[in-house]
Each structure stands twice: as C-alpha cells, then as structure tokens.
Design an enzyme around this catalytic site. Structure first.
Site, PDB file in Angstrom:
ATOM      1  N   THR A 121     -21.263  -5.759 -39.843  1.00 31.53           N
ATOM      2  CA  THR A 121     -22.361  -6.168 -39.471  1.00 31.53           C
ATOM      3  C   THR A 121     -23.137  -5.645 -38.956  1.00 31.53           C
ATOM      4  O   THR A 121     -22.889  -4.345 -37.856  1.00 31.53           O
ATOM      5  CB  THR A 121     -22.305  -7.518 -37.982  1.00 31.53           C
ATOM      6  OG1 THR A 121     -21.410  -8.394 -38.485  1.00 31.53           O
ATOM      7  CG2 THR A 121     -23.315  -8.135 -37.324  1.00 31.53           C
ATOM      8  N   LEU A 151     -16.989 -15.231 -42.196  1.00 33.53           N
ATOM      9  CA  LEU A 151     -16.389 -15.975 -42.134  1.00 33.53           C
ATOM     10  C   LEU A 151     -16.341 -15.833 -39.399  1.00 33.53           C
ATOM     11  O   LEU A 151     -15.972 -15.196 -38.984  1.00 33.53           O
ATOM     12  CB  LEU A 151     -14.559 -15.711 -42.400  1.00 33.53           C
ATOM     13  CG  LEU A 151     -14.648 -13.775 -42.484  1.00 33.53           C
ATOM     14  CD1 LEU A 151     -13.972 -13.403 -40.753  1.00 33.53           C
ATOM     15  CD2 LEU A 151     -13.810 -13.260 -43.518  1.00 33.53           C
ATOM     16  N   LYS A 205     -27.018 -11.896 -40.256  1.00 35.32           N
ATOM     17  CA  LYS A 205     -26.227 -12.457 -39.594  1.00 35.32           C
ATOM     18  C   LYS A 205     -26.607 -12.288 -38.184  1.00 35.32           C
ATOM     19  O   LYS A 205     -25.880 -12.668 -37.040  1.00 35.32           O
ATOM     20  CB  LYS A 205     -25.052 -10.622 -39.957  1.00 35.32           C
ATOM     21  CG  LYS A 205     -24.683 -11.126 -38.874  1.00 35.32           C
ATOM     22  CD  LYS A 205     -22.898 -12.047 -39.744  1.00 35.32           C
ATOM     23  CE  LYS A 205     -21.869 -12.103 -38.457  1.00 35.32           C
ATOM     24  NZ  LYS A 205     -21.004 -12.398 -38.592  1.00 35.32           N
ATOM     25  N   ILE A 251     -21.792 -26.857 -28.809  1.00 28.54           N
ATOM     26  CA  ILE A 251     -21.777 -27.393 -27.178  1.00 28.54           C
ATOM     27  C   ILE A 251     -20.680 -27.503 -26.485  1.00 28.54           C
ATOM     28  O   ILE A 251     -20.936 -28.238 -25.396  1.00 28.54           O
ATOM     29  CB  ILE A 251     -22.763 -28.138 -28.016  1.00 28.54           C
ATOM     30  CG1 ILE A 251     -22.406 -29.430 -27.632  1.00 28.54           C
ATOM     31  CG2 ILE A 251     -24.429 -27.996 -28.296  1.00 28.54           C
ATOM     32  CD1 ILE A 251     -23.058 -30.406 -27.680  1.00 28.54           C
ATOM     33  N   TYR A 252     -19.626 -26.754 -26.090  1.00 24.94           N
ATOM     34  CA  TYR A 252     -18.791 -27.228 -25.282  1.00 24.94           C
ATOM     35  C   TYR A 252     -18.624 -26.487 -24.690  1.00 24.94           C
ATOM     36  O   TYR A 252     -18.747 -25.177 -24.396  1.00 24.94           O
ATOM     37  CB  TYR A 252     -17.118 -26.952 -26.125  1.00 24.94           C
ATOM     38  CG  TYR A 252     -16.787 -27.659 -26.933  1.00 24.94           C
ATOM     39  CD1 TYR A 252     -15.739 -28.945 -26.548  1.00 24.94           C
ATOM     40  CD2 TYR A 252     -17.463 -27.962 -28.910  1.00 24.94           C
ATOM     41  CE1 TYR A 252     -16.370 -29.984 -27.542  1.00 24.94           C
ATOM     42  CE2 TYR A 252     -17.538 -29.002 -29.478  1.00 24.94           C
ATOM     43  CZ  TYR A 252     -16.151 -29.988 -28.604  1.00 24.94           C
ATOM     44  OH  TYR A 252     -16.199 -31.187 -29.692  1.00 24.94           O
ATOM     45  N   CYS A 261     -17.339 -10.289 -31.884  1.00 22.80           N
ATOM     46  CA  CYS A 261     -18.942 -10.612 -32.337  1.00 22.80           C
ATOM     47  C   CYS A 261     -19.217 -10.734 -31.445  1.00 22.80           C
ATOM     48  O   CYS A 261     -20.652 -10.545 -31.149  1.00 22.80           O
ATOM     49  CB  CYS A 261     -18.607 -11.332 -33.984  1.00 22.80           C
ATOM     50  SG  CYS A 261     -17.981 -10.715 -35.296  1.00 22.80           S
ATOM     51  N   ARG A 329     -10.123  -8.964 -28.630  1.00 19.40           N
ATOM     52  CA  ARG A 329     -11.224  -8.561 -27.498  1.00 19.40           C
ATOM     53  C   ARG A 329     -12.038  -9.166 -27.679  1.00 19.40           C
ATOM     54  O   ARG A 329     -12.946 -10.319 -27.955  1.00 19.40           O
ATOM     55  CB  ARG A 329     -11.521  -7.853 -29.937  1.00 19.40           C
ATOM     56  CG  ARG A 329     -11.374  -6.679 -30.846  1.00 19.40           C
ATOM     57  CD  ARG A 329     -11.951  -5.933 -31.090  1.00 19.40           C
ATOM     58  NE  ARG A 329     -11.096  -7.389 -32.426  1.00 19.40           N
ATOM     59  CZ  ARG A 329     -11.385  -6.658 -34.113  1.00 19.40           C
ATOM     60  NH1 ARG A 329     -12.548  -5.821 -33.608  1.00 19.40           N
ATOM     61  NH2 ARG A 329     -11.700  -7.423 -34.721  1.00 19.40           N
TER      62      ARG A 329
END
Ligand code: NAD
Length: 432
Positions: A121, A151, A205, A251-252, A261, A329
């Site tokens: 990215t 992914l 992305k 939407i939790y 990411c 991370r």
C-alpha cells in the site's frame, strides 16, 4: 509464469503461495535470513489458516522457492511483485524508505525486461517514483503496474484465491494483459478485473481502508451516544443493517480497530491530503474517535474500580487485533494492557495465537501469560474480552464463577448475551 515476490510477510507469503498453487514458479525473497531459513524447513513465520500445508506442498513441488538472493530470483523471472512493509513514519506519514531501497536493489540486480508490480500500500505517485529510481540506476527496460492487495488477515488464503476484485493500475496494455493472464485462474468472472490508471489504483486501496475504518468509528460514536441515552447499539445495528444500502458488515461497535492497515492507512491518507493542501476533516475524526475508543474499556474499568488499580488482577481474553491472526500491530490490546499496568493492575492474558508477538510489544513483570482461557481467571477481579476469537464466544459460567474473585465481565466486542446478568454476573458492554 516465473515470478519474484519481494517481502515475505503476510501479503508476500500468502500471495506468493497462492500464485504457486496455480502452477507458477514463485521466488519469495526476503532480507530476513532467519525467516527464509525457517520457511525452507517448513516453519511458517505467521499464523494464517491453511497457509502451512500450502507452503509445504508447493515447496516440495519446487513451485515455491525461498531465498535471500534477489539476483538469483530476478535472473529466472520477469514479473516482480513488491510486497514489503510501508509502516507509519514518525510524523504520521508513510515511511517509504524500504520501498525505495527495494527499487534500488531491483535496479542493481535486474538483467532483462520486466514488469514491476507494487502490491504494498503506497501513497499516490509512489509507483512512478519506483520507476524513476530503477530507470536512474539501470538501463534495462521496465514496466510498472499498481496492484494493491485487499486480503484480510485471518481469511487471507480464501481472499487471495477468491478475490472480490483485482485492481490493475497501469497505462501499458501489455502489462495489463500479463496480469490478467496471471490472475485468470483466480477469477471465474472477468468482471472482477478493474483496470485504471496507476494513481487511481494507489488511491483505491487507501480509500477502501478509510471507508471501512470510517464505518467502524461511526458505529463506535453511535454506541457512545446510545450508552448516554439508554438505547442499545446492538438493536440499532440490526435496525440499520437491514437497509440494503447500509448492510451489516463493519458496523459492529467495539473497543476500536487496530492492525497493520487501518490505523496507518487512515493516517497515511490524512498525510497525503495535507501535503496536497486539503484538510480532511472526516478522516481526522475517524482516527481520533478510534484512539478514544481504545480507552472506552479503561474508562469503564476505572468507573467501576477507581483509578488506582493496584491489588487488582484482570484476566484478558484476546490480544491479536482481530480473531484468526497472530498480528498485534496497533491492536487495542496494547493500549488497554498498558493502561491497566500504568494504574498498578496485574494482568493475566491468554490468546490462541498472538502471545509471542504481544510479548515483543509490552515488557512488564505485571503481565503473566497462560495457555488456557480459564486459567486466566484464577483469582482475577474481572474478565476483559478484547478479541472475539470463536473459543471465547461460549462461556462456562460455572467455571467463571469458581475462578473469578468477582463475577464481572468487560465485553469489548459485545459478544455476550445480557441474560448472563440473571446468573449474577455484572456485564459491561459497549453502547448497550
Ligand atoms: P510484513 O511486515 O508482514 O512483511 C514485510 C516483509 O518485507 C518482511 O518480512 C521484511 O523482512 C521484508 N522486507 C523489508 N525490506 C526488504 C527488502 N529490502 N528486501 C526483501 N524483503 C524486505 O508486511 P505485510 O503486512 O505483508 O504488508 C506488506 C504491504 O502490504 C504493506 O504495504 C501493507 O500495508 C500492505 N497490505 C497488508 C495487508 C495485511 O493484511 N497485512 C493487506 C493488504 C495490504
């Protein structure tokens, strides 16, 4: 086809293995010698369902070759994927040092016309800089394409073998055709290919991750309003998700998003925007709401026990940033465990896969790790659920009652039913 994947992390190892699975010869190159030596022995550096058997199988067929020798790989391939990390830089931007180092290494080792495909990215314009660096340092003809990866850790093999879409950013018809042929076996429907210019592919992305992060932060904010007003975010979620325009995914409400990411890509896009003279108000708030949300459980814990947590022990279920991965991370667990320790608490933690990685994040004598979910609870004053691994979903209330000092649960992912309160448990959830 013969390919080279540079960077054998979550993305490089999974995509390299899936390309090998389709009969390609794939060189996986990394600078981490230990990682490569282990992979040669079939020892997989990350946890990802189904990955291990596929790696071992394709290695035995000689479709998958692990090496630290970039030259050996480039001599025998003409499609080169860059899949190395693009971490956050100190100022909140994107650290592209590794990417540019790899571009120089490609230039130093390339001997024949090749297609350089960036899976990492990277901010808008980076692919052109990669091309510039290679052209400045080598006379070999190269073509470039942006092919961002979508992914999801925990479901990476499935995502890679059955992608929702394959974005190809290129201005060169031959490169597009090569990539379509390479990805052909992964798609039964050629509508899955979305072809565009390089810069838009790079941007796609970031926008995808920013949109998903926005949905999560939005719902977390709604959860906080629900809590103040006596509404229940779980009911609200069902109510709004039924609208097809909204849908149920992402939407939790919870204790914040993490991972390698969303946090860095939201910040990276903020940085790109600011560098180009635009103030991205929504994105900035998405990030800010998420940072605050990681503290919501701590606020609930200090409201319940007071600010001094010494003499208290908390049992933690889940350290990875989401289920089915060992990746910690930017995980909310890092903030939550650090804040507990800062207030004097002792922590006992269990995670099915992420304990070793978590040990590298926080070093403290106040944390002990155990290898069973119920052992975490012995003499603990409360259970804190941070990551909703499947094995945490059903509770043995007798076991909890026997082991916990106090029957208190902080449920950071809203997975437990309210009815456990009828069994004498005190249940604290997010937005309900
Ligand atoms: P990672 O940190 O797991 O792996 C990166 C690998 O690159 C490491 O093994 C490192 O040793 C290697 N490396 C660094 N410099 C190198 C060099 N000069 N030569 C060879 N190898 C080198 O990273 P990741 O999570 O796989 O992410 C890679 C990229 O893909 C990032 O840009 C990330 O944003 C993006 N991405 C990640 C995911 C994900 O779920 N992890 C999903 C989509 C996209």
């Amino acid at each position: 086809m013969n390919l080279t994947i540079i960077g054998v992390g979550y993305v490089g190892l999974v995509t390299g293995t899936c390309f090998a699975e389709m009969g390609n010869k794939v060189y996986c190159v990394d600078i981490d010698e230990k990682r490569i030596n282990n992979l040669k022995k079939g020892i997989i550096p990350i946890y990802e369902p189904h990955l291990e058997t596929m790696v071992i199988d394709n290695q035995s067929k000689n479709n998958l070759i692990f090496t630290t020798n970039l030259k050996e790989a480039l001599d025998d391939s003409n499609i080169i994927f860059i899949a190395i990390g693009t971490p956050e830089s100190e100022g909140g931007g994107v650290n592209l040092d590794f990417i540019f180092t790899v571009a120089k290494q490609i230039a130093d080792n390339i001997t024949k016309e090749s297609l350089i495909v960036t899976k990492s990215t990277v901010p808008v314009g980076t692919n052109f800089k990669i091309k510039e660096i290679i052209n400045e340092n080598s006379d070999v003809e190269i073509h470039i394409a942006s092919n961002p990866e979508f992914l999801k850790e925990g479901a990476a093999i499935d995502d890679c073998l059955h992608p929702d879409r394959i974005i190809i950013g290129s201005e060169d018809i031959k490169s597009i055709e090569i990539l379509k042929e390479l990805y052909g076996p992964f798609v039964s429907n050629h509508d899955r290919f979305i072809i565009m210019d390089v810069k838009s592919a790079e941007m796609t992305k970031y926008v995808a991750n920013a949109m998903l992060a926005t949905k999560i932060s939005f719902m977390n904010e709604m959860a906080n309003i629900c809590e103040k007003t006596g509404a229940n975010i779980q009911n609200v979620r069902l109510g709004i998700g039924s609208d097809k325009r909204i849908g149920y995914k992402y939407i939790y409400a919870g204790c914040g998003y993490g991972g390698s990411c969303f946090p860095k890509d939201v910040k990276g896009l903020i940085n790109t925007s600011l560098e180009n003279g635009y103030i991205p108000s929504i994105l900035s708030m998405v990030d800010e709401v998420n940072e605050a949300q990681k503290m919501v459980l701590i606020d609930k814990i200090t409201n319940r026990f007071g600010h001094d947590l010494s003499n208290l022990t908390f049992g933690i279920w889940g350290l990875s940033f989401k289920p089915q991965t060992d990746d910690v991370r930017s995980a909310p667990s890092i903030t939550i465990v650090s804040e507990l320790i800062k207030r004097g608490a002792r922590v006992k933690a269990y995670d099915p896969k992420a304990i070793e990685n978590f040990k590298c994040e926080i070093k403290s004598d106040n944390i002990t790790y155990v290898d069973s979910k119920y052992d975490v609870l012995d003499n603990a004053d409360a259970l804190i659920l941070i990551t909703e691994w499947k094995e945490f979903r059903s509770l043995d209330l007798n076991e909890l009652s026997k082991r916990l000092n106090q029957k208190i649960i902080f449920d950071g992912r809203n997975i437990y039913p309210k009815r456990i309160e009828d069994e004498g448990f005190e249940l604290h959830q997010i937005g309900c």
